[in-house]
Design an enzyme around this catalytic site. Structure first.
Site, PDB file in Angstrom:
ATOM      1  N   SER A 230       0.843  -1.195   0.000  1.00  0.00           N
ATOM      2  CA  SER A 230       0.000   0.000   0.000  1.00  0.00           C
ATOM      3  C   SER A 230       0.876   1.242   0.000  1.00  0.00           C
ATOM      4  CB  SER A 230      -0.908   0.008   1.240  1.00  0.00           C
ATOM      5  OG  SER A 230      -1.514   1.273   1.395  1.00  0.00           O
ATOM      6  N   LYS A 231       0.595   2.163  -0.914  1.00  0.00           N
ATOM      7  CA  LYS A 231       1.360   3.411  -0.960  1.00  0.00           C
ATOM      8  C   LYS A 231       1.155   4.239   0.295  1.00  0.00           C
ATOM      9  CE  LYS A 231       1.486   3.850  -5.997  1.00  0.00           C
ATOM     10  NZ  LYS A 231       1.135   4.691  -7.161  1.00  0.00           N
ATOM     11  N   ARG A 232      -0.011   4.107   0.911  1.00  0.00           N
ATOM     12  CA  ARG A 232      -0.289   4.899   2.103  1.00  0.00           C
ATOM     13  C   ARG A 232       0.411   4.339   3.336  1.00  0.00           C
ATOM     14  NH1 ARG A 232      -6.661   4.959   2.294  1.00  0.00           N
ATOM     15  NH2 ARG A 232      -6.245   2.813   1.674  1.00  0.00           N
TER      16      ARG A 232
END
Length: 463
Positions: A230-232
């Site tokens: 996940s980029k977050r």
């Protein structure tokens, strides 16, 4: 994806095209384009055509091509393959909620607007005066396509996808089909999350009477626990993070190759040129590879040790300039770092560690702080050791590594009868403030006679 796009383009003598797909204005970030440019160039993946270099099919920003898409939308409407939809966002949200609550076997848009005029639709609830345009998915829509990597692939049946939004911007689905056709794109390489969208794209090509390109869907990276990255939540999903941490671009590029492609030779280390020469879509792994930073750390260390010390020093200075630690490097500091680099090269994992390993060289004598754990390991005879070391060093004519080592060994090991570990420990703490440091005798030479003696005397005064 860019890595494999670039490799295949070079392998076949084609062009690697960078196109900014910025039609989703709600998610647009002003600085993201510059980050894309900087990161790809840093990785050594320059493009043949793109917004900043031009090309025969400019412009390469979709937000600058809005007039290009309009005729294709009108063609789809006139041929009956698309229609206007006046449903409000609130009505669509309610529809989705109802479908989820009832666990409806068929979800998606219910075609309330299909076949209606504006006035007919306005008489019904949930009307929005500014319509979108949806493509009409036929009952016999093909749901299989041939993937360059995966062979025959099946995808779920799509609903009537929006292809032109109320703000006049096309969605990704229409824009890429039109642009890929007009720009002569032969191969589209993207992540496997786009497999479900490919039937929509194939249909649009068919509706418009165009020949689709070949599609290659790369596997998605996974965390070590096999979950999707996940980029977050995972900073490593952002390529700029690797530059900030001090990884070498050639090491990261090699690592990314290995995630979805077997080693091209007997060693896992391979240049991009070797990767290009051996490139074959049939060898690409379709199972989501695990993104293991420990493997990258090892590989980065291998690349660091393969550099000359002068080249490594230049990389370290460039990294410090990039991070802002040395925004305008002092020539004297650069020279000292260059001379110190051979001392840390074997122990360096990433460029960001370099300055910390030689921080004592760039600290004034008065500002040097002796770490608590270093002071705690000083033995009862440390004062005697420091007195002997000071006497040995201040009497040297030549203050070079060989003379320093000979004098300290004669004084501390031979003279005091100490084992090297106990003989040189207090000296190391006095010189660097730490229990662990680069090679001691070389460090003393780099620090110089005056600073070395001042630091040893300062530590001695506290005992």
């Amino acid at each position: 994806m860019s890595l494999f796009n670039k490799a295949y383009a070079e392998h076949t003598g084609g062009a690697f095209v960078l196109r900014i797909e910025d039609t989703d204005r709600a998610r647009y970030v002003a600085d993201s384009e510059r980050q894309i440019f900087d990161t790809l160039r840093w990785l050594g993946l320059p493009w043949d055509e793109g917004p900043d270099v031009g090309g025969p099919y400019a412009p390469y920003r979709q937000s600058e091509r809005l007039d290009t898409y309009r005729p294709f939308v009108e063609q789809l409407i006139e041929s009956g393959h698309a229609y206007h939809c006046w449903c409000s966002p609130e009505r669509l949200a309610q529809l989705r909620a109802e479908q989820q609550a009832s666990k409806a076997p068929v979800t998606g848009y219910d075609r309330l607007c299909y076949g209606k005029t504006r006035d007919e639709r306005a008489a019904l609830p949930g009307f929005s005066p500014t319509p979108v345009v949806r493509m009409l998915i036929p009952d016999d829509a093909p749901l299989q396509f041939t993937d360059v990597i995966r062979g025959e692939v099946s995808a779920p049946r799509p609903d009537d996808q929006v292809i032109l939004k109320a703000d006049g911007f096309p969605t990704y689905h229409l824009a890429v089909v039109v642009d890929d056709h007009l720009m002569g794109i032969t191969h589209v390489v993207r992540g496997e999350e786009w497999i479900s969208s490919t039937p929509k794209h194939v249909l649009l090509y068919r509706f418009l009477g165009l020949t689709p390109p070949a599609f290659a869907h790369m596997p998605l990276l996974r965390n070590t626990d096999k979950s999707k990255i996940s980029k977050r939540k995972n900073p490593a999903a952002r390529l700029l993070w690797f530059r900030e941490q001090g990884y070498l671009p050639e090491a990261l590029r090699n690592f990314l190759q290995l995630l979805a492609y077997p080693p091209v030779g007997e060693s896992e280390k391979a240049t991009f040129e070797e990767f290009v020469a051996a490139f074959d879509w049939a060898k690409v792994n379709t199972v989501g590879p695990v993104f293991d930073l420990k493997k990258l750390d090892w590989l980065n260390g291998e690349y660091i040790r393969s550099l000359s010390s002068d080249e490594l020093a230049e990389r370290i200075v460039e990294h410090l300039r990039f991070t802002g630690e040395w925004a305008e490097p002092d020539p004297a500091k650069v020279d000292l770092l260059r001379r110190a680099t051979p001392l840390i090269q074997e122990r360096l994992g990433v460029l960001s560690e370099a300055l910390g390993k030689v921080a004592f060289l760039f600290t004034t004598d008065a500002d040097l702080v002796v770490a608590d754990d270093a002071r705690a390991q000083l033995g009862e005879n440390s004062a005697e050791v420091l007195d002997a070391a000071i006497e040995a060093l201040q009497g040297l004519d030549a203050f070079d590594t060989a003379s320093i080592e000979a004098a300290l060994r004669a004084s501390l090991v031979d003279g005091l009868g100490l084992k090297p570990r106990f003989a040189f420990g207090p000296v190391r703490v006095g010189i660097t403030g730490s229990r662990v440091s680069p090679p001691l005798f070389e460090s003393i030479e780099l620090l110089g006679r005056d600073s070395s003696l001042a630091r040893l005397r300062a530590l001695r005064a506290t005992l």
